[in-house]
Design a protein around this motif. Sequence first.
Motif, PDB file in Angstrom:
ATOM      1  N   ALA A  14      32.706  62.068  61.141  1.00 19.34           N
ATOM      2  CA  ALA A  14      33.942  61.501  60.540  1.00 19.34           C
ATOM      3  C   ALA A  14      33.355  60.057  60.099  1.00 19.34           C
ATOM      4  O   ALA A  14      33.008  59.272  60.819  1.00 19.34           O
ATOM      5  N   GLY A  15      33.947  59.865  58.867  1.00 17.37           N
ATOM      6  CA  GLY A  15      33.518  58.183  58.344  1.00 17.37           C
ATOM      7  C   GLY A  15      34.477  57.306  58.756  1.00 17.37           C
ATOM      8  O   GLY A  15      34.654  55.945  58.321  1.00 17.37           O
ATOM      9  N   GLY A  16      35.282  57.335  59.599  1.00 17.92           N
ATOM     10  CA  GLY A  16      36.660  56.625  59.955  1.00 17.92           C
ATOM     11  C   GLY A  16      37.814  57.017  59.314  1.00 17.92           C
ATOM     12  O   GLY A  16      37.859  57.645  58.226  1.00 17.92           O
ATOM     13  N   GLU A  17      38.845  56.494  59.943  1.00 18.52           N
ATOM     14  CA  GLU A  17      40.217  56.938  59.365  1.00 18.52           C
ATOM     15  C   GLU A  17      40.392  56.057  58.080  1.00 18.52           C
ATOM     16  O   GLU A  17      40.119  54.762  58.013  1.00 18.52           O
ATOM     17  N   LYS A  18      40.959  56.630  57.283  1.00 23.95           N
ATOM     18  CA  LYS A  18      41.577  55.878  55.881  1.00 23.95           C
ATOM     19  C   LYS A  18      42.864  55.171  56.106  1.00 23.95           C
ATOM     20  O   LYS A  18      43.562  55.629  56.279  1.00 23.95           O
ATOM     21  N   VAL A  19      42.675  53.776  55.793  1.00 25.48           N
ATOM     22  CA  VAL A  19      44.068  52.988  56.010  1.00 25.48           C
ATOM     23  C   VAL A  19      44.117  52.588  54.362  1.00 25.48           C
ATOM     24  O   VAL A  19      43.442  51.813  53.847  1.00 25.48           O
ATOM     25  N   GLU A  20      45.428  53.006  53.900  1.00 26.50           N
ATOM     26  CA  GLU A  20      45.604  52.660  52.535  1.00 26.50           C
ATOM     27  C   GLU A  20      46.383  51.179  52.496  1.00 26.50           C
ATOM     28  O   GLU A  20      46.967  50.721  53.365  1.00 26.50           O
ATOM     29  N   ALA A  21      45.806  50.420  51.416  1.00 24.09           N
ATOM     30  CA  ALA A  21      46.411  48.825  51.428  1.00 24.09           C
ATOM     31  C   ALA A  21      48.100  48.961  50.953  1.00 24.09           C
ATOM     32  O   ALA A  21      48.422  49.753  50.310  1.00 24.09           O
ATOM     33  N   THR A  22      48.528  47.754  51.314  1.00 25.88           N
ATOM     34  CA  THR A  22      49.991  48.036  51.132  1.00 25.88           C
ATOM     35  C   THR A  22      50.387  46.827  50.189  1.00 25.88           C
ATOM     36  O   THR A  22      51.478  46.353  49.676  1.00 25.88           O
ATOM     37  N   ALA A  23      49.306  45.762  50.136  1.00 25.78           N
ATOM     38  CA  ALA A  23      49.469  44.486  49.196  1.00 25.78           C
ATOM     39  C   ALA A  23      47.829  44.013  48.955  1.00 25.78           C
ATOM     40  O   ALA A  23      46.905  44.435  49.749  1.00 25.78           O
ATOM     41  N   ILE A  24      47.902  43.206  47.709  1.00 27.86           N
ATOM     42  CA  ILE A  24      46.459  42.736  47.597  1.00 27.86           C
ATOM     43  C   ILE A  24      46.804  41.271  46.908  1.00 27.86           C
ATOM     44  O   ILE A  24      47.840  41.258  46.035  1.00 27.86           O
ATOM     45  N   VAL A  25      45.883  40.586  47.306  1.00 33.36           N
ATOM     46  CA  VAL A  25      45.930  38.992  46.810  1.00 33.36           C
ATOM     47  C   VAL A  25      44.608  38.550  46.437  1.00 33.36           C
ATOM     48  O   VAL A  25      43.814  38.605  47.233  1.00 33.36           O
ATOM     49  N   LEU A  26      44.736  37.766  45.368  1.00 30.77           N
ATOM     50  CA  LEU A  26      43.397  37.147  44.869  1.00 30.77           C
ATOM     51  C   LEU A  26      43.179  35.756  45.572  1.00 30.77           C
ATOM     52  O   LEU A  26      44.244  34.917  45.576  1.00 30.77           O
ATOM     53  N   ASN A  27      42.085  35.188  45.793  1.00 33.35           N
ATOM     54  CA  ASN A  27      41.834  33.584  46.163  1.00 33.35           C
ATOM     55  C   ASN A  27      42.294  32.684  45.254  1.00 33.35           C
ATOM     56  O   ASN A  27      42.538  31.637  45.491  1.00 33.35           O
ATOM     57  N   GLN A  28      42.307  33.246  43.818  1.00 34.47           N
ATOM     58  CA  GLN A  28      42.622  32.258  42.856  1.00 34.47           C
ATOM     59  C   GLN A  28      43.415  33.104  41.714  1.00 34.47           C
ATOM     60  O   GLN A  28      42.972  34.217  41.228  1.00 34.47           O
ATOM     61  N   THR A  29      44.337  32.611  41.099  1.00 40.20           N
ATOM     62  CA  THR A  29      45.294  33.202  40.028  1.00 40.20           C
ATOM     63  C   THR A  29      44.846  32.786  38.742  1.00 40.20           C
ATOM     64  O   THR A  29      45.370  33.124  37.747  1.00 40.20           O
ATOM     65  N   THR A  30      44.243  31.559  38.434  1.00 41.11           N
ATOM     66  CA  THR A  30      44.046  30.986  37.510  1.00 41.11           C
ATOM     67  C   THR A  30      42.527  30.268  37.672  1.00 41.11           C
ATOM     68  O   THR A  30      42.439  30.080  38.232  1.00 41.11           O
ATOM     69  N   LEU A  31      41.812  30.483  36.441  1.00 37.86           N
ATOM     70  CA  LEU A  31      40.369  29.902  36.647  1.00 37.86           C
ATOM     71  C   LEU A  31      39.679  29.526  35.174  1.00 37.86           C
ATOM     72  O   LEU A  31      40.164  30.062  34.245  1.00 37.86           O
ATOM     73  N   ALA A  32      39.353  28.306  35.518  1.00 41.60           N
ATOM     74  CA  ALA A  32      38.889  27.630  34.201  1.00 41.60           C
ATOM     75  C   ALA A  32      37.292  27.275  34.203  1.00 41.60           C
ATOM     76  O   ALA A  32      36.778  26.847  35.016  1.00 41.60           O
ATOM     77  N   LEU A  33      36.428  27.961  33.158  1.00 41.23           N
ATOM     78  CA  LEU A  33      35.289  27.888  33.455  1.00 41.23           C
ATOM     79  C   LEU A  33      34.486  27.466  32.126  1.00 41.23           C
ATOM     80  O   LEU A  33      35.076  27.643  31.022  1.00 41.23           O
ATOM     81  N   GLU A  34      33.381  26.738  32.253  1.00 40.12           N
ATOM     82  CA  GLU A  34      32.613  26.715  30.869  1.00 40.12           C
ATOM     83  C   GLU A  34      31.590  27.521  30.481  1.00 40.12           C
ATOM     84  O   GLU A  34      31.516  28.446  31.383  1.00 40.12           O
ATOM     85  N   GLN A  35      31.365  27.752  29.466  1.00 39.52           N
ATOM     86  CA  GLN A  35      30.758  28.968  28.911  1.00 39.52           C
ATOM     87  C   GLN A  35      29.254  29.110  29.540  1.00 39.52           C
ATOM     88  O   GLN A  35      28.632  28.071  29.926  1.00 39.52           O
ATOM     89  N   TYR A  36      29.151  30.249  29.876  1.00 41.57           N
ATOM     90  CA  TYR A  36      27.734  30.560  30.984  1.00 41.57           C
ATOM     91  C   TYR A  36      28.033  30.413  32.369  1.00 41.57           C
ATOM     92  O   TYR A  36      26.942  30.741  32.980  1.00 41.57           O
ATOM     93  N   ARG A  37      28.947  29.931  32.836  1.00 41.66           N
ATOM     94  CA  ARG A  37      29.142  29.408  34.332  1.00 41.66           C
ATOM     95  C   ARG A  37      29.525  30.632  34.939  1.00 41.66           C
ATOM     96  O   ARG A  37      30.395  31.768  34.407  1.00 41.66           O
ATOM     97  N   GLU A  38      29.616  30.745  36.246  1.00 41.08           N
ATOM     98  CA  GLU A  38      29.966  31.939  36.955  1.00 41.08           C
ATOM     99  C   GLU A  38      30.805  31.193  38.132  1.00 41.08           C
ATOM    100  O   GLU A  38      30.902  30.231  38.636  1.00 41.08           O
ATOM    101  N   ALA A  39      31.751  32.295  38.605  1.00 46.84           N
ATOM    102  CA  ALA A  39      32.527  32.054  39.942  1.00 46.84           C
ATOM    103  C   ALA A  39      32.659  33.270  40.496  1.00 46.84           C
ATOM    104  O   ALA A  39      32.712  34.365  39.887  1.00 46.84           O
ATOM    105  N   GLN A  40      33.143  33.302  41.938  1.00 43.91           N
ATOM    106  CA  GLN A  40      33.569  34.330  42.636  1.00 43.91           C
ATOM    107  C   GLN A  40      34.952  34.595  42.942  1.00 43.91           C
ATOM    108  O   GLN A  40      35.731  33.482  43.639  1.00 43.91           O
ATOM    109  N   LEU A  41      35.350  35.477  42.830  1.00 47.44           N
ATOM    110  CA  LEU A  41      37.029  36.057  43.105  1.00 47.44           C
ATOM    111  C   LEU A  41      36.975  36.967  44.166  1.00 47.44           C
ATOM    112  O   LEU A  41      36.028  37.751  44.428  1.00 47.44           O
TER     113      LEU A  41
END
Length: 208
Positions: A14-41
């Motif tokens: 068995a691969g382990g019990e499945k646990v369904e998520a009840t909520a999801i939150v991102l570390n950022q809700t707005t992001l400003a980037l210059e062209q070609y730049r990268e960021a991690q959410l």
Amino acid sequence: GQVRFDALTITYIAGGEKVEATAIVLNQTTLALEQYREAQLTATLTPSNATTTVVWTSSNNDVVSVADGSVTAKSIGTATITAKAGELTATCAVTVKEATVLTCAKAAEYAASVSGNNVNYVGGQYVVKGYVTEIATAYDENYKNISVWMADTKDGGKVFELYRGKSTNETICKVGDYIEVVGYLTKYNTTPETAQGATYTVIAEPAP
């Protein structure tokens, strides 16, 4: 030859019990980037042991692309990144603005600061403009690339190297040309340079 099995035992682990998520939150809700730049959410699920798969999408892949939360700014504009876990969603609004142009001296400074050979400077790709002062490696017809030294003036010497850069329009640069380079900044030993895969365009010289 042939192999014959008289008996075959299959064991299911068995691969382990499945646990369904009840909520999801991102570390950022707005992001400003210059062209070609990268960021991690990063998406955080509740409960912490939830096994629900998070699927990432962009509302406009021409402006911003995303893969496993890694965001890359491609062109000026806006887009919304959505992280979906089952029926749950969380979003981040991304604004992409024009890239800041680095001088060859500044690009060399950034490249020289990385921790070791072929380690990219943080933040993604950068735009560098300067004059071609010397051909480091002649144009390679097989790989369609060239290595050149750049500087902020025509007689500025060897300040920053475009390493195996590819032309965006098949115009091969030569000494004296003014070029715009887009690529990752890195170093090899004491040479500040672009990582392989950078592109360049021969453009008009800046006004005096």
